[in-house]
Design an enzyme around this catalytic site. Structure first.
Site, mmCIF file in Angstrom:
data_model
loop_
_atom_site.group_PDB
_atom_site.id
_atom_site.type_symbol
_atom_site.label_atom_id
_atom_site.label_comp_id
_atom_site.label_asym_id
_atom_site.label_seq_id
_atom_site.Cartn_x
_atom_site.Cartn_y
_atom_site.Cartn_z
ATOM 1 N N TYR A 107 0.830 -1.220 0.000
ATOM 2 C CA TYR A 107 0.000 0.000 0.000
ATOM 3 C C TYR A 107 0.857 1.260 0.000
ATOM 4 O O TYR A 107 0.499 2.269 -0.591
ATOM 5 C CB TYR A 107 -0.953 0.002 1.199
ATOM 6 N N GLU A 203 2.543 -31.141 12.860
ATOM 7 C CA GLU A 203 2.035 -30.438 11.684
ATOM 8 C C GLU A 203 0.686 -29.764 11.927
ATOM 9 O O GLU A 203 0.523 -28.585 11.643
ATOM 10 C CB GLU A 203 1.909 -31.410 10.499
ATOM 11 N N ASP A 255 1.865 -35.463 8.817
ATOM 12 C CA ASP A 255 1.101 -36.441 8.054
ATOM 13 C C ASP A 255 2.079 -37.299 7.265
ATOM 14 O O ASP A 255 3.145 -36.814 6.863
ATOM 15 C CB ASP A 255 0.168 -35.757 7.040
#
Lengths: 376, 561
Positions: A107, A203, A255
């Site tokens: 911005y 995780e 995982d």
């Protein structure tokens, strides 16, 4: 503030960073007005093709391939934006001891007229370029990441500083009830005190919640950290500093799929190709992989709690076997990936719930830790 | 059961009583579309065209730089008086009635010479059309050089007999007069000549503007005849209610197209027909009409490119006695001669009989009419179709932006067709020129082109065919017939111009690209300088120097075209 680890990353003072920017600008200025040649900027190439696995230091180290951006019709806009970005960084952040988010930077450029960034990815990419060119990571330039750094719970006391008066603030990470402490974007100034035996980085937030709820960190005497996917720079830096400081091992629990192995774990341990130029600050070479390994699926009878590998998973695994210097260095990982490809399935951390909701913390984790056999 | 019709009971004799000669005039009266008089709007155009063609032919043949005035005056709701005045040599009094009131009378049909008119139909047909639709007569005024006065003759055509009826014949003090500013005269003074002709016909007609209008025809006439000074005046009747005396006409045009070159086109030579362009029936007629006494000399003298020796060879090969009287040859013998001629190698017909416009003159014509940044023209070498020499010329202009609202990248290019310096406006689709134009791959030359159509772009293309005999598809002379030799020549000329155009277009594109790049570079250089200035805390003059140095540097490598 610095750690006593032998390969501790370089910490650059704001004055030094500011001087570095001036040096770059002087060179460009001299090229234009004195040497009358087109100025150029040199960047290290940031990709897996330009890293090597530095086994001594334990992370991906960038090689010397560079890209040169010479001023031309095609680069004039980016060149102008780079100069304006450097000017802002030096004058508004470093010299004024201020900070800015990536989105704020985007911005802020809206005041540059035609030179403004149209979309945030443009300014993000340019910031990465500049960080690589200067050899100073953006946190040290005053840019703070927007993303959360990760959550911490367990027997750890963090000493932070109150920015208003410089006094110490003591945070007891074991006394936060059902909540956790959030890792801040800048962690260089933190100090630690802990009697924990190891760090367990998990995780998913949901498994972290389960472990906190049952106060697993007390039973196992460990510090729990939730990474929520690929760990952020701050999260990696925090784990690294904590592990170095306390000289305790780190274990990762993700995982059981190629993403968990090759993206989350690999990035945590040795860094990424994208951030190759700063991996030395943002890696945890001492981490080991706890699970879920393909062998665990067989050992814990979870075959019916798996999902078939998707095309993207297969591609990722094959790609890693072929191109990832870290996987290529470790036979164990190659075997694990090949085993997974052969089985054709992946598994989630939560799959242990098949045997009962708390099976994972009552049986799986203690057994694995007791056995002490981890992937590198 | 129906009663038997009387027709069934006809006998050869009863039928013979109704069989009689049809005059050419009657034929064309019933088939006026063949001559270009099928609608009031087109009739006006055709009348102007025929009169202007005749004026130009007459001037050129007499070696006079032509000056022509075309006046259209509305005389009724759908009636116009068309008056065309020229500074030509004038017409001998006795010839006037036949030229203007007898179809198929003229000087051009019987010889092979490049001219605008060919058949001797046009102007008489216009008069006949006027007579048919308004009952009025064609009024001709003509003055020959050195004569004390002009003749003024009113004629009508007797359509049964195809023969003029003279209504009045008087001597008048008339001199052809043209408006000022005609190039030769002093500014401000009307120009008068001591010779010239004026023809005036009143007819049912409609005046329109646009593509198929007299306006457009005359404009194109000026392009293709850069040696012509042309004046044009239209006076339209004002609406009925404001019909007060002395008021200015409701709508009028006064326009002059001044000559761009002061040189007459070289006079076209007349040639004998080339044997390869002659058909069997025509050969029979020619052998019958010849003044020569032997077949051999008839072949040698009445055709081009047959020498006495070649004539003898043809006779021997055709097993015809070279000394036989030409009008005594039997049909079998003539056919043998005809076949032998077709198999004999002969030189191509002479081509000095053609008077092309010329590349310079084409450019002058285009420049006068179209504001463009790029002009080019090609005059091909003469060649032959069916024994007739012809020559193709192409001019091309790439219009300046906004010079003409119809010329832009979305519209098809403007194709101007000309035959022997006459603009062809109607029946573009049937014309060889259009066919050749759409057959060229214009994409190769930088113009967009929808499949099988004219290319798009702000381009004016003029194609001119000069020939001793232009093969029109009909007597109204609107479209050139599709002979492969003609299409081939047009295609080659278009491609040559196309190549030059594409060089120009790509140069333009490069320039536009450089301009765009310059803008882009100049947009960002100040920002680059600002960044450096802010980092290094430089004074303003250093910033200016950085900007100047960078501009120089980048322009050198990126903007040089």
């Amino acid at each position: 503030m610095n750690t006593n680890h032998p390969i501790a990353p370089q910490v650059v003072s704001k004055q030094a960073a500011s001087r570095r920017i001036v040096e770059v600008a002087k060179e460009i200025h001299a090229d234009i007005t004195k040497k009358h040649k087109k100025p150029s900027m040199k960047f290290p190439i940031r990709s897996l093709a330009n890293v090597k696995y530095d086994t001594k230091r334990g992370h991906f180290e960038i090689l010397n391939k560079t890209a040169t951006r010479t001023l031309s019709y095609n680069t004039v806009k980016t060149f102008a934006q780079s100069m304006r970005l450097l000017a802002t960084t030096k004058n508004d952040l470093l010299d004024k001891d201020d900070i800015a988010g990536k989105r704020e930077l985007y911005y802020n450029s809206k005041s540059w007229g035609e030179c403004r960034f149209d979309e945030q990815p443009e300014s993000d990419t340019l910031l990465d370029d500049i960080e690589a060119m200067l050899g100073i990571n953006r946190e040290q330039l005053g840019y703070i990441p927007e993303e959360r750094g990760g959550d911490v719970a367990g027997p750890l006391t963090v000493l932070d500083i109150d920015p208003s008066n410089g006094k110490d603030i003591k945070i007891e990470c074991a006394k936060l009830g059902s909540g956790a402490w959030s890792i801040p974007s800048r962690v260089e100034h933190l100090r630690f005190a802990s009697k924990a035996k190891f760090i367990l980085a998990v995780e998913t937030a949901s498994l972290f919640q389960r472990l906190v709820h049952h106060r697993y960190f007390e039973k196992a005497n460990c510090i729990l950290i939730s990474m929520s996917g690929v760990p952020t720079r701050a999260c990696r830096r925090f784990i690294r500093r904590l592990a170095d400081d306390q000289k305790i091992p780190v274990l990762a629990f993700t995982d059981g799929d190629p993403y968990g192995y090759c993206n989350i774990y690999r990035t945590l341990k040795v860094g990424s190709g994208q951030a190759a130029h700063i991996n030395r600050y943002f890696c945890v070479p001492q981490v080991h992989y706890l699970g879920v390994t393909p062998q665990d699926i067989i050992d814990y009878g979870l075959e019916d709690a798996t999902h078939p590998l998707e095309e993207a998973d297969i591609k990722r695994a094959k790609d890693a076997l072929k191109n990832d210097p870290f996987i290529q260095h470790h036979k164990e990982w190659q075997q694990a990936l090949e085993q997974m490809l052969k089985m054709g399935v992946r598994i989630e951390q939560q799959a242990f719930a098949k045997h009962g909701l708390n099976y994972v913390l009552e049986k799986y984790l203690p057994e694995k830790i007791k056995k002490g056999k981890f992937l590198p | 059961m129906a009663k038997r019709t009387s027709a069934v009971g006809e006998t050869a004799e009863s039928m013979a009583r109704r069989q009689r000669e049809i005059s050419v005039s009657e034929f064309f009266l019933k088939n006026r579309h063949l001559l270009g008089f099928d609608s009031p709007r087109r009739a006006l155009m055709t009348a102007v065209k025929e009169a202007v063609d005749n004026s130009l032919d007459a001037c050129e043949e007499a070696g006079i730089l032509p000056e022509i005035m075309v006046e259209l005056e509305q005389t009724g709701d759908n009636r116009f008086r068309v008056t065309v005045t020229d500074n030509g040599p004038g017409i001998v009094k006795t010839q006037i009635p036949k030229i203007f009131a007898k179809l198929l009378y003229g000087s051009k049909f019987h010889r092979l010479r490049m001219s605008r008119g060919q058949q001797g139909i046009g102007i008489s047909a216009a008069g006949m059309y006027g007579q048919l639709t308004t009952g009025s007569a064609t009024v001709i005024r003509s003055r020959t050089k050195g004569s004390p006065a002009a003749h003024q003759i009113s004629v009508q055509i007797d359509t049964r007999q195809n023969k003029p009826t003279i209504l009045s014949d008087v001597s008048v003090a008339w001199t052809p007069t043209f408006p000022a500013g005609s190039g030769d005269g002093n500014e401000g003074d009307p120009v008068t000549y001591k010779h010239g002709t004026s023809v005036s016909i009143e007819m049912e007609a409609a005046y329109v503007r646009g593509k198929l209008s007299v306006d457009e025809f005359l404009k194109q006439c000026a392009i293709v005849n850069p040696h012509l000074s042309l004046h044009y005046a239209v006076t339209l009747k004002k609406p009925a209610k404001g019909d007060a005396e002395g008021e200015a006409p409701a709508d009028s045009i006064r326009q002059s197209f001044l000559r761009a070159v002061k040189k007459l086109p070289p006079a076209a030579q007349e040639i004998m027909p080339h044997p390869h362009g002659v058909e069997l029936g025509m050969l029979m007629q020619m052998l019958k009409d010849t003044e020569s006494r032997t077949v051999r000399s008839a072949l040698a003298s009445d055709f081009s490119r047959i020498s006495q020796q070649t004539a003898l060879d043809i006779c021997v090969a055709a097993k015809v006695d070279p000394k036989a009287r030409p009008d005594k040859l039997g049909p079998g013998e003539i056919e043998a001669v005809y076949k032998t001629i077709q198999q004999t190698k002969l030189m191509r017909p002479p081509t000095d009989c053609l008077a092309p416009i010329g590349e310079e003159e084409i450019l002058a014509g285009l420049k006068k009419e179209i504001d463009a940044d790029f002009y080019t023209s090609v005059t091909r070498d003469p060649t032959v179709y069916r024994g007739n020499p012809f020559q193709i010329e192409v001019g091309m202009a790439y219009a300046k932006p906004q010079s003409d609202e119809d010329l832009n990248n979305e519209n098809p290019v403007r194709l101007l067709r000309f035959a022997n310096r006459v603009p062809l406006l109607y029946m573009g689709g049937a014309c060889s020129i259009t066919k050749a134009m759409t057959g060229v791959n214009w994409k190769a030359y930088g113009l967009a082109q929808p499949k099988g159509a004219l290319p798009l772009g702000p381009v004016v293309v003029s194609v001119h065919m000069a020939s001793v005999w232009v093969p029109f598809t009909s007597e109204s002379k609107d479209a050139i017939a599709n002979y492969p030799e003609i299409i081939q020549e047009i295609t080659l000329a278009l491609q040559e111009c196309g190549r030059r155009l594409s060089i120009n277009i790509s140069k333009r594109k490069r320039e536009a690209e450089a301009e765009r790049k310059r803008g882009y570079i100049e947009k960002y250089i100040p920002h680059l300088a600002t960044g450096l200035k802010d980092i290094l805390s430089l004074p303003d003059k250093d910033k200016t120097k950085i900007e100047g140095d960078l501009k120089k540097m980048l322009e050198k490598t990126h903007l040089e075209v």
